[in-house]
Design a protein around this motif. Structure first.
Motif, PDB file in Angstrom:
ATOM      1  N   GLY A  25       0.795  -1.227   0.000  1.00 26.38           N
ATOM      2  CA  GLY A  25       0.000   0.000   0.000  1.00 26.38           C
ATOM      3  C   GLY A  25       0.823   1.270   0.000  1.00 26.38           C
ATOM      4  O   GLY A  25       0.280   2.368   0.162  1.00 26.38           O
ATOM      5  N   ASN A  26       2.131   1.156  -0.207  1.00 23.90           N
ATOM      6  CA  ASN A  26       3.011   2.324  -0.245  1.00 23.90           C
ATOM      7  C   ASN A  26       3.202   2.737  -1.703  1.00 23.90           C
ATOM      8  O   ASN A  26       3.806   2.007  -2.491  1.00 23.90           O
ATOM      9  CB  ASN A  26       4.356   1.985   0.398  1.00 23.90           C
ATOM     10  CG  ASN A  26       5.268   3.203   0.521  1.00 23.90           C
ATOM     11  OD1 ASN A  26       5.035   4.220  -0.123  1.00 23.90           O
ATOM     12  ND2 ASN A  26       6.302   3.078   1.332  1.00 23.90           N
ATOM     13  N   LEU A  27       2.683   3.904  -2.076  1.00 20.48           N
ATOM     14  CA  LEU A  27       2.715   4.341  -3.465  1.00 20.48           C
ATOM     15  C   LEU A  27       3.949   5.169  -3.797  1.00 20.48           C
ATOM     16  O   LEU A  27       4.066   5.702  -4.897  1.00 20.48           O
ATOM     17  CB  LEU A  27       1.454   5.140  -3.792  1.00 20.48           C
ATOM     18  CG  LEU A  27       0.135   4.389  -3.590  1.00 20.48           C
ATOM     19  CD1 LEU A  27      -1.032   5.232  -4.059  1.00 20.48           C
ATOM     20  CD2 LEU A  27       0.144   3.049  -4.313  1.00 20.48           C
ATOM     21  N   ASP A  28       4.883   5.284  -2.863  1.00 19.34           N
ATOM     22  CA  ASP A  28       6.116   6.027  -3.113  1.00 19.34           C
ATOM     23  C   ASP A  28       7.100   5.102  -3.830  1.00 19.34           C
ATOM     24  O   ASP A  28       8.040   4.567  -3.236  1.00 19.34           O
ATOM     25  CB  ASP A  28       6.707   6.539  -1.803  1.00 19.34           C
ATOM     26  CG  ASP A  28       7.927   7.412  -2.035  1.00 19.34           C
ATOM     27  OD1 ASP A  28       8.082   7.925  -3.169  1.00 19.34           O
ATOM     28  OD2 ASP A  28       8.730   7.565  -1.098  1.00 19.34           O
ATOM     29  N   ILE A  29       6.883   4.899  -5.117  1.00 16.81           N
ATOM     30  CA  ILE A  29       7.658   3.915  -5.873  1.00 16.81           C
ATOM     31  C   ILE A  29       8.579   4.546  -6.896  1.00 16.81           C
ATOM     32  O   ILE A  29       9.289   3.840  -7.603  1.00 16.81           O
ATOM     33  CB  ILE A  29       6.720   2.917  -6.582  1.00 16.81           C
ATOM     34  CG1 ILE A  29       5.799   3.637  -7.569  1.00 16.81           C
ATOM     35  CG2 ILE A  29       5.918   2.113  -5.577  1.00 16.81           C
ATOM     36  CD1 ILE A  29       4.947   2.710  -8.405  1.00 16.81           C
ATOM     37  N   PHE A  30       8.571   5.861  -7.003  1.00 18.80           N
ATOM     38  CA  PHE A  30       9.393   6.525  -7.998  1.00 18.80           C
ATOM     39  C   PHE A  30      10.640   7.126  -7.368  1.00 18.80           C
ATOM     40  O   PHE A  30      10.636   7.571  -6.227  1.00 18.80           O
ATOM     41  CB  PHE A  30       8.596   7.641  -8.695  1.00 18.80           C
ATOM     42  CG  PHE A  30       7.375   7.155  -9.402  1.00 18.80           C
ATOM     43  CD1 PHE A  30       7.476   6.477 -10.600  1.00 18.80           C
ATOM     44  CD2 PHE A  30       6.105   7.362  -8.859  1.00 18.80           C
ATOM     45  CE1 PHE A  30       6.348   6.021 -11.251  1.00 18.80           C
ATOM     46  CE2 PHE A  30       4.975   6.916  -9.511  1.00 18.80           C
ATOM     47  CZ  PHE A  30       5.092   6.232 -10.708  1.00 18.80           C
ATOM     48  N   LYS A  31      11.702   7.151  -8.139  1.00 12.49           N
ATOM     49  CA  LYS A  31      12.911   7.814  -7.685  1.00 12.49           C
ATOM     50  C   LYS A  31      12.662   9.316  -7.575  1.00 12.49           C
ATOM     51  O   LYS A  31      11.860   9.887  -8.317  1.00 12.49           O
ATOM     52  CB  LYS A  31      14.050   7.553  -8.672  1.00 12.49           C
ATOM     53  CG  LYS A  31      14.615   6.145  -8.630  1.00 12.49           C
ATOM     54  CD  LYS A  31      15.799   6.007  -9.569  1.00 12.49           C
ATOM     55  CE  LYS A  31      16.403   4.609  -9.477  1.00 12.49           C
ATOM     56  NZ  LYS A  31      17.544   4.448 -10.411  1.00 12.49           N
ATOM     57  N   HIS A  32      13.352   9.942  -6.652  1.00 13.08           N
ATOM     58  CA  HIS A  32      13.239  11.385  -6.468  1.00 13.08           C
ATOM     59  C   HIS A  32      14.409  12.054  -7.189  1.00 13.08           C
ATOM     60  O   HIS A  32      15.577  11.772  -6.901  1.00 13.08           O
ATOM     61  CB  HIS A  32      13.249  11.731  -4.977  1.00 13.08           C
ATOM     62  CG  HIS A  32      12.142  11.080  -4.221  1.00 13.08           C
ATOM     63  ND1 HIS A  32      10.845  11.520  -4.268  1.00 13.08           N
ATOM     64  CD2 HIS A  32      12.131   9.989  -3.400  1.00 13.08           C
ATOM     65  CE1 HIS A  32      10.078  10.759  -3.508  1.00 13.08           C
ATOM     66  NE2 HIS A  32      10.831   9.807  -2.971  1.00 13.08           N
ATOM     67  N   CYS A  33      14.084  12.923  -8.138  1.00 11.83           N
ATOM     68  CA  CYS A  33      15.104  13.519  -8.991  1.00 11.83           C
ATOM     69  C   CYS A  33      15.020  15.039  -8.936  1.00 11.83           C
ATOM     70  O   CYS A  33      13.907  15.601  -8.944  1.00 11.83           O
ATOM     71  CB  CYS A  33      14.932  13.061 -10.431  1.00 11.83           C
ATOM     72  SG  CYS A  33      14.953  11.259 -10.620  1.00 11.83           S
ATOM     73  N   PRO A  34      16.171  15.724  -8.937  1.00 11.96           N
ATOM     74  CA  PRO A  34      16.159  17.194  -8.920  1.00 11.96           C
ATOM     75  C   PRO A  34      15.488  17.795 -10.156  1.00 11.96           C
ATOM     76  O   PRO A  34      14.765  18.776 -10.065  1.00 11.96           O
ATOM     77  CB  PRO A  34      17.644  17.554  -8.862  1.00 11.96           C
ATOM     78  CG  PRO A  34      18.333  16.328  -8.374  1.00 11.96           C
ATOM     79  CD  PRO A  34      17.524  15.172  -8.847  1.00 11.96           C
ATOM     80  N   GLN A  35      15.726  17.180 -11.310  1.00 11.86           N
ATOM     81  CA  GLN A  35      15.142  17.656 -12.569  1.00 11.86           C
ATOM     82  C   GLN A  35      14.259  16.559 -13.167  1.00 11.86           C
ATOM     83  O   GLN A  35      14.584  15.369 -13.043  1.00 11.86           O
ATOM     84  CB  GLN A  35      16.246  18.030 -13.568  1.00 11.86           C
ATOM     85  CG  GLN A  35      17.164  19.137 -13.097  1.00 11.86           C
ATOM     86  CD  GLN A  35      16.432  20.443 -12.913  1.00 11.86           C
ATOM     87  OE1 GLN A  35      15.476  20.749 -13.642  1.00 11.86           O
ATOM     88  NE2 GLN A  35      16.857  21.234 -11.929  1.00 11.86           N
ATOM     89  N   PRO A  36      13.140  16.936 -13.832  1.00 10.07           N
ATOM     90  CA  PRO A  36      12.225  15.912 -14.365  1.00 10.07           C
ATOM     91  C   PRO A  36      12.903  14.924 -15.304  1.00 10.07           C
ATOM     92  O   PRO A  36      12.656  13.717 -15.231  1.00 10.07           O
ATOM     93  CB  PRO A  36      11.166  16.748 -15.100  1.00 10.07           C
ATOM     94  CG  PRO A  36      11.205  18.085 -14.441  1.00 10.07           C
ATOM     95  CD  PRO A  36      12.628  18.299 -14.038  1.00 10.07           C
ATOM     96  N   ASP A  37      13.781  15.430 -16.194  1.00 12.27           N
ATOM     97  CA  ASP A  37      14.378  14.522 -17.154  1.00 12.27           C
ATOM     98  C   ASP A  37      15.449  13.617 -16.545  1.00 12.27           C
ATOM     99  O   ASP A  37      15.906  12.668 -17.188  1.00 12.27           O
ATOM    100  CB  ASP A  37      14.940  15.286 -18.354  1.00 12.27           C
ATOM    101  CG  ASP A  37      15.936  16.362 -17.950  1.00 12.27           C
ATOM    102  OD1 ASP A  37      16.135  16.551 -16.739  1.00 12.27           O
ATOM    103  OD2 ASP A  37      16.502  17.014 -18.848  1.00 12.27           O
ATOM    104  N   ASP A  38      15.846  13.882 -15.288  1.00 13.87           N
ATOM    105  CA  ASP A  38      16.773  12.978 -14.610  1.00 13.87           C
ATOM    106  C   ASP A  38      16.131  11.628 -14.328  1.00 13.87           C
ATOM    107  O   ASP A  38      16.832  10.636 -14.126  1.00 13.87           O
ATOM    108  CB  ASP A  38      17.254  13.599 -13.294  1.00 13.87           C
ATOM    109  CG  ASP A  38      18.143  14.815 -13.510  1.00 13.87           C
ATOM    110  OD1 ASP A  38      18.656  14.969 -14.638  1.00 13.87           O
ATOM    111  OD2 ASP A  38      18.294  15.603 -12.564  1.00 13.87           O
ATOM    112  N   CYS A  39      14.813  11.602 -14.252  1.00 10.76           N
ATOM    113  CA  CYS A  39      14.083  10.364 -13.953  1.00 10.76           C
ATOM    114  C   CYS A  39      13.382   9.788 -15.182  1.00 10.76           C
ATOM    115  O   CYS A  39      12.528   8.912 -15.054  1.00 10.76           O
ATOM    116  CB  CYS A  39      13.051  10.612 -12.856  1.00 10.76           C
ATOM    117  SG  CYS A  39      13.750  10.600 -11.197  1.00 10.76           S
ATOM    118  N   ALA A  40      13.709  10.299 -16.357  1.00  8.24           N
ATOM    119  CA  ALA A  40      13.062   9.797 -17.566  1.00  8.24           C
ATOM    120  C   ALA A  40      13.360   8.318 -17.756  1.00  8.24           C
ATOM    121  O   ALA A  40      14.494   7.866 -17.572  1.00  8.24           O
ATOM    122  CB  ALA A  40      13.541  10.585 -18.778  1.00  8.24           C
ATOM    123  N   SER A  41      12.335   7.555 -18.087  1.00  6.42           N
ATOM    124  CA  SER A  41      12.465   6.107 -18.250  1.00  6.42           C
ATOM    125  C   SER A  41      12.308   5.729 -19.715  1.00  6.42           C
ATOM    126  O   SER A  41      11.356   6.148 -20.378  1.00  6.42           O
ATOM    127  CB  SER A  41      11.404   5.389 -17.413  1.00  6.42           C
ATOM    128  OG  SER A  41      11.463   3.999 -17.611  1.00  6.42           O
TER     129      SER A  41
END
Length: 525
Positions: A87-103
């Motif tokens: 039930g923990n929805l915090d599944i994304f990496k935290h990145c300073p810039q949006p494109d740093d976390c682009a998949s």
């Protein structure tokens, strides 16, 4: 009021049997039956099943950010899996810039947007991320029944088509799993159904114009436009939809030529090229391309997409923004093409396309190793979701397809040709990738073809039943044969049902349902 279409129209468009009410009531009841199979216990197993580890979370990322973002954990995202089930929805990496976390993702976004609808409605849980697949699978049963009815002019045969699709094991599993292939199948089937409807519409229109002596330009064809949208949507789920788009576009033009030739052989092909081809290009090329482009709106509208180059695109005005965005989008597609061209990674359940019709190597979607003995009251228990078709249906379909080849060669019946073309468009291209590219492939790539397997069986059932004016004993034997076959498929499906839906059974019961040793990777306990 029943319209009198005249002699030419009666020849072009045979009348439909039964009433409109029955023609809808029967397919709706069959779809309801199939829907119950797909929605009951939809939230089970309470786990991330097979490639849900990618698509359920990519869909959730689309909901939150408009693009797919990098998850916690490695490529299979086990950390994110555990967080979701807890039930923990915090599944994304935290990145300073949006494109740093682009998949980087290997498939277009439409199928994931469809999964996201269920997550938006019911939450980020197994029921939520599987809801759209179950709904789409149910709707495809309705479409199957309706298109089979239209092609055979029989509500009974239409309902048989819907029933057989609802009883296919692979269709059931993919309708209960948040992966893309059921959405691909749906849009392919919907596009085909629109073209079959367009065929009737165009032939009626052509007959009217012919009888009035008017120029045979048919004007706007809404059903062909709808087909272009659906087939463009198929490509926006998976690129393999392009095979069906090309095949069905050619098929639709051949139907136009056949209609014109039926009214008079002179100038039939010239009329098709002059009057039908321009509209067909708009409906089957421009509309699919626009549909595909629009499906990428989230990527175009923000800075977080893979290869987006947002800062560069926004640096020099709107014209440069559009040009640079399209350039980045095209480069992304080249990267995806390179990925698919070099997809040779071994997987224990990979298989070659020539083995798919025989169900030699299905895919195990779910088989937890730690089911306690107390769960079933035996020494060893099993829970399984095996992505396998119903053998009685698939093996009979092989015979039906051989029958269709003979039927088409003997009569050039358009219905046999359409079913064979749909099967070939979804199956034969994979031979190239297997032989020339040695690509990693799986049995569930067959799911867009399953409706055409069912259609082949329905057409053969129609031949077995015979014409309405056939002798009663002849029709009785045909009805008994078709009814017995449907019962065999139902029993076979019922036998497999526990290993399609993760019911808890004994290990011995699970093993008894494995038709071949190639269905599993390990020996029985």
């Amino acid at each position: 009021m029943v319209r009198n279409w005249g002699v030419s129209a009666q020849r072009l468009v045979p009348p439909m049997q039964g009433t409109t009410l029955v023609g809808w009531a029967g397919p709706l009841l069959v779809a309801l039956f199939g829907g119950l199979l797909r929605f009951i216990r939809l939230g089970e197993p309470n786990a991330v099943v097979f490639d849900e580890t990618f698509y359920a979370k990519d869909a959730y990322s689309l909901l939150r950010y408009g693009v797919e973002r990098t998850m916690l954990g490695d490529s299979k995202n086990p950390v994110a899996d555990q967080r979701l089930i807890a039930g923990n929805l915090d599944i994304f990496k935290h990145c300073p810039q949006p494109d740093d976390c682009a998949s980087f993702v290997a498939h277009p976004p439409l199928g994931k947007w469809m999964i996201a609808v269920g997550e938006w409605l019911f939450g980020m849980n197994p029921f939520g991320w599987r809801f759209a697949a179950a709904l789409i699978g149910t709707l495809s049963i309705l479409i199957m029944a309706r298109v089979a009815r239209r092609m055979t002019r029989s509500t009974l045969l239409g309902c048989l088509g819907g029933l057989l699709l609802s009883l296919d094991g692979l269709h059931l599993v993919l309708s209960r799993t948040a992966v893309l292939d059921i959405f691909l199948m749906f849009w392919v089937l919907a596009g085909f159904a629109c073209l079959v409807t367009d065929r009737d519409w165009a032939r009626k229109r052509l007959a009217d114009l012919h009888e009035s002596g008017a120029v045979t330009r048919l004007g706007l064809r809404p059903w062909r436009l709808a087909a272009g949208f659906c087939l463009g949507a198929a490509c926006a789920v998976k690129w393999s939809g392009i095979f069906f788009l090309i095949a069905f576009a050619i098929m639709s033009l051949m139907w136009d030529a056949g209609a014109r030739r039926a009214l008079g052989p002179r100038g039939a092909y010239r009329g098709t090229l002059s009057y039908d081809l321009p509209g067909a290009l708009a409906a089957m090329a421009v509309v699919p391309a626009l549909t595909y482009l629009v499906s990428w709106t989230g990527w175009f509208a923000g800075a977080g997409g893979w290869g987006r180059n947002w800062g560069q695109a926004t640096s020099s005005g709107p014209v440069f923004f559009v040009a640079d965005s399209l350039r980045s989008w095209a480069q992304y597609h080249l990267d995806v093409l390179g990925y698919h061209s070099n997809l040779h990674e071994y997987h224990p359940y990979m298989s070659e396309p020539w083995t798919w019709p025989l169900l030699i190597r299905p895919v195990s979607f779910y088989y937890p190793p730690d089911v306690p003995p107390s769960a079933c009251g035996a020494d060893a228990c099993s829970q399984a979701v095996d992505g396998v078709g119903t053998p009685a249906l698939w093996y009979a379909a092989l015979l039906a397809l051989v029958g269709l080849v003979a039927w088409y060669v003997a009569t050039r019946d358009w219905r046999a040709g359409a079913a064979l073309l749909g099967y070939a468009a979804g199956w034969l291209p994979w031979f190239y990738y297997a032989i020339a590219d040695n690509r990693t492939m799986y049995l569930f790539y067959m799911i867009p073809i399953v409706p055409f397997m069912v259609l082949a069986l329905v057409l053969m059932a129609g031949l077995a039943l015979g014409r309405q004016d056939a002798p009663a004993p002849r029709r009785a034997v045909g009805a008994a044969t078709v009814g017995a076959f449907a019962l065999i498929v139902l029993v076979n499906f019922w036998w497999l049902y526990p290993v399609l839906t993760a019911e808890t059974i004994t290990h011995a019961e699970w093993w008894s349902r494995m038709l071949m040793s190639s269905w599993v990777t390990t020996a029985p306990k």
